[in-house]
Design a protein around this motif. Sequence first.
Motif, PDB file in Angstrom:
ATOM      1  N   HIS A 148       0.840  -1.196   0.000  1.00 35.28           N
ATOM      2  CA  HIS A 148       0.000   0.000   0.000  1.00 35.28           C
ATOM      3  C   HIS A 148       0.875   1.247   0.000  1.00 35.28           C
ATOM      4  CE1 HIS A 148      -2.401   3.014   2.574  1.00 35.28           C
ATOM      5  NE2 HIS A 148      -2.938   3.040   1.368  1.00 35.28           N
ATOM      6  N   SER A 149       0.587   2.185  -0.884  1.00 37.33           N
ATOM      7  CA  SER A 149       1.235   3.491  -0.921  1.00 37.33           C
ATOM      8  C   SER A 149       2.744   3.333  -1.113  1.00 37.33           C
ATOM      9  CB  SER A 149       0.886   4.273   0.346  1.00 37.33           C
ATOM     10  OG  SER A 149       1.240   5.631   0.215  1.00 37.33           O
ATOM     11  N   SER A 173      -3.113   1.919  -4.060  1.00 32.62           N
ATOM     12  CA  SER A 173      -2.668   3.326  -4.019  1.00 32.62           C
ATOM     13  C   SER A 173      -1.147   3.462  -4.074  1.00 32.62           C
ATOM     14  CB  SER A 173      -3.185   4.003  -2.738  1.00 32.62           C
ATOM     15  OG  SER A 173      -4.517   3.694  -2.472  1.00 32.62           O
ATOM     16  N   GLN A 221      -6.887   1.756  -7.027  1.00 37.55           N
ATOM     17  CA  GLN A 221      -6.708   3.142  -6.603  1.00 37.55           C
ATOM     18  C   GLN A 221      -8.075   3.757  -6.327  1.00 37.55           C
ATOM     19  OE1 GLN A 221      -3.950   5.397  -6.127  1.00 37.55           O
ATOM     20  NE2 GLN A 221      -5.719   6.481  -5.288  1.00 37.55           N
ATOM     21  N   ASP A 225      -8.834   9.655  -3.200  1.00 34.71           N
ATOM     22  CA  ASP A 225      -7.550   9.660  -2.503  1.00 34.71           C
ATOM     23  C   ASP A 225      -6.937  11.060  -2.583  1.00 34.71           C
ATOM     24  OD1 ASP A 225      -4.798   9.305  -1.801  1.00 34.71           O
ATOM     25  OD2 ASP A 225      -4.918   7.196  -2.362  1.00 34.71           O
ATOM     26  N   LEU A 228      -3.705  11.381  -4.727  1.00 37.16           N
ATOM     27  CA  LEU A 228      -3.727  10.774  -6.062  1.00 37.16           C
ATOM     28  C   LEU A 228      -2.888  11.555  -7.080  1.00 37.16           C
ATOM     29  CD1 LEU A 228      -4.746   8.782  -8.175  1.00 37.16           C
ATOM     30  CD2 LEU A 228      -6.892  10.060  -8.280  1.00 37.16           C
ATOM     31  N   TYR A 256     -13.429   5.942  -3.004  1.00 36.84           N
ATOM     32  CA  TYR A 256     -12.553   5.420  -1.945  1.00 36.84           C
ATOM     33  C   TYR A 256     -11.316   6.304  -1.782  1.00 36.84           C
ATOM     34  CZ  TYR A 256     -15.413   1.276  -1.529  1.00 36.84           C
ATOM     35  OH  TYR A 256     -16.461   0.428  -1.302  1.00 36.84           O
ATOM     36  N   ASP A 257     -10.809   6.328  -0.540  1.00 37.50           N
ATOM     37  CA  ASP A 257      -9.671   7.190  -0.227  1.00 37.50           C
ATOM     38  C   ASP A 257      -8.404   6.362  -0.017  1.00 37.50           C
ATOM     39  OD1 ASP A 257     -10.021   6.052   2.300  1.00 37.50           O
ATOM     40  OD2 ASP A 257     -10.956   7.838   3.162  1.00 37.50           O
ATOM     41  N   HIS A 258      -7.471   6.878   0.765  1.00 38.43           N
ATOM     42  CA  HIS A 258      -6.153   6.264   0.944  1.00 38.43           C
ATOM     43  C   HIS A 258      -6.089   5.354   2.174  1.00 38.43           C
ATOM     44  CE1 HIS A 258      -1.962   6.377  -0.426  1.00 38.43           C
ATOM     45  NE2 HIS A 258      -1.550   6.424   0.814  1.00 38.43           N
ATOM     46  N   SER A 259      -7.208   5.176   2.846  1.00 35.56           N
ATOM     47  CA  SER A 259      -7.198   4.565   4.176  1.00 35.56           C
ATOM     48  C   SER A 259      -7.309   3.043   4.126  1.00 35.56           C
ATOM     49  CB  SER A 259      -8.358   5.115   5.000  1.00 35.56           C
ATOM     50  OG  SER A 259      -9.592   4.596   4.509  1.00 35.56           O
TER      51      SER A 259
END
Length: 281
Positions: A148-149, A173, A221, A225, A228, A256-259
């Motif tokens: 992730h990330s 992400s 993704q 986010d 992004l 959807y976000d980054h969580s």
Amino acid sequence: MSLETVSCNQSFGGWHKQYTHDSQTLDCNMRFAIYLPPQSQDKTVPVLYWLSGLTCTDENFMQKSGAQRIASELGMAIVAPDTSPRGDHVPDDPDAAYDFGLGAGFYLNATQQPWRQHYRMYDYVVSELPELIEQQFPVNDKRSIAGHSMGGHGALVIALRNPDRYSSVSAFSPICHPLKAPWGQKAFLGYLGNDREQWQNYDACELLKISSEAIPALVDQGSADAFLHQQLHLDALTKTVADTGYPMTIRMQDGYDHSYYFIATFIEDHLRFHWEMGKMG
């Protein structure tokens, strides 16, 4: 290599365990977590390596993703290392910034002082940790990798550079083009110095351009986010995949976000992807 048990919890018929060990690669004591599904009591099982993002440890994914339920059903082990070397003798960002130093190893091998003695997360994830896992636990050599990330960046880079070691790769992400991202530029300049050719060795978009051997890949993704456009640059990855024809599925998940709420929603898709596309069964 000796292991020291930190914790042990039963989960979905299997066991979540935390261990520490002395890492020769990182020259410090490291902690990792492993989920062993119930099937591992009778046979060796395939293993997914999970790489987490900035500020995280081995605990975030294991506690928040809900991955153990599906891993238990499939018979898949999951290994989650820490995100950087740790210890009083390990250097940190002088300003204690969240995006460099402790908790922000970026899954590379640092070449600059004072980082190069300890910040060798690439070698740790690719070589030392799997060797330890395969010696100490009932897992086989069917490996996949995800993250992730910052960990999504690490998973893509490691898989693209070592397609013979991994059956499949996935990312949530990911920092897709760190050469163009503030997070990546800060990390690369600090850990690798001014040599931009070295930077390219840790950029998924650059590695895709020279990839000669492909493995199945999945990227998710979130459209909401906050990172992004400035940090993640999914558009660059999408274009490079289209230009190269690499077998990577890229999905934009609306809203959807980054969580970890995002990760928990789609982690089942990823585990089943690795099981099927990585031929783990």
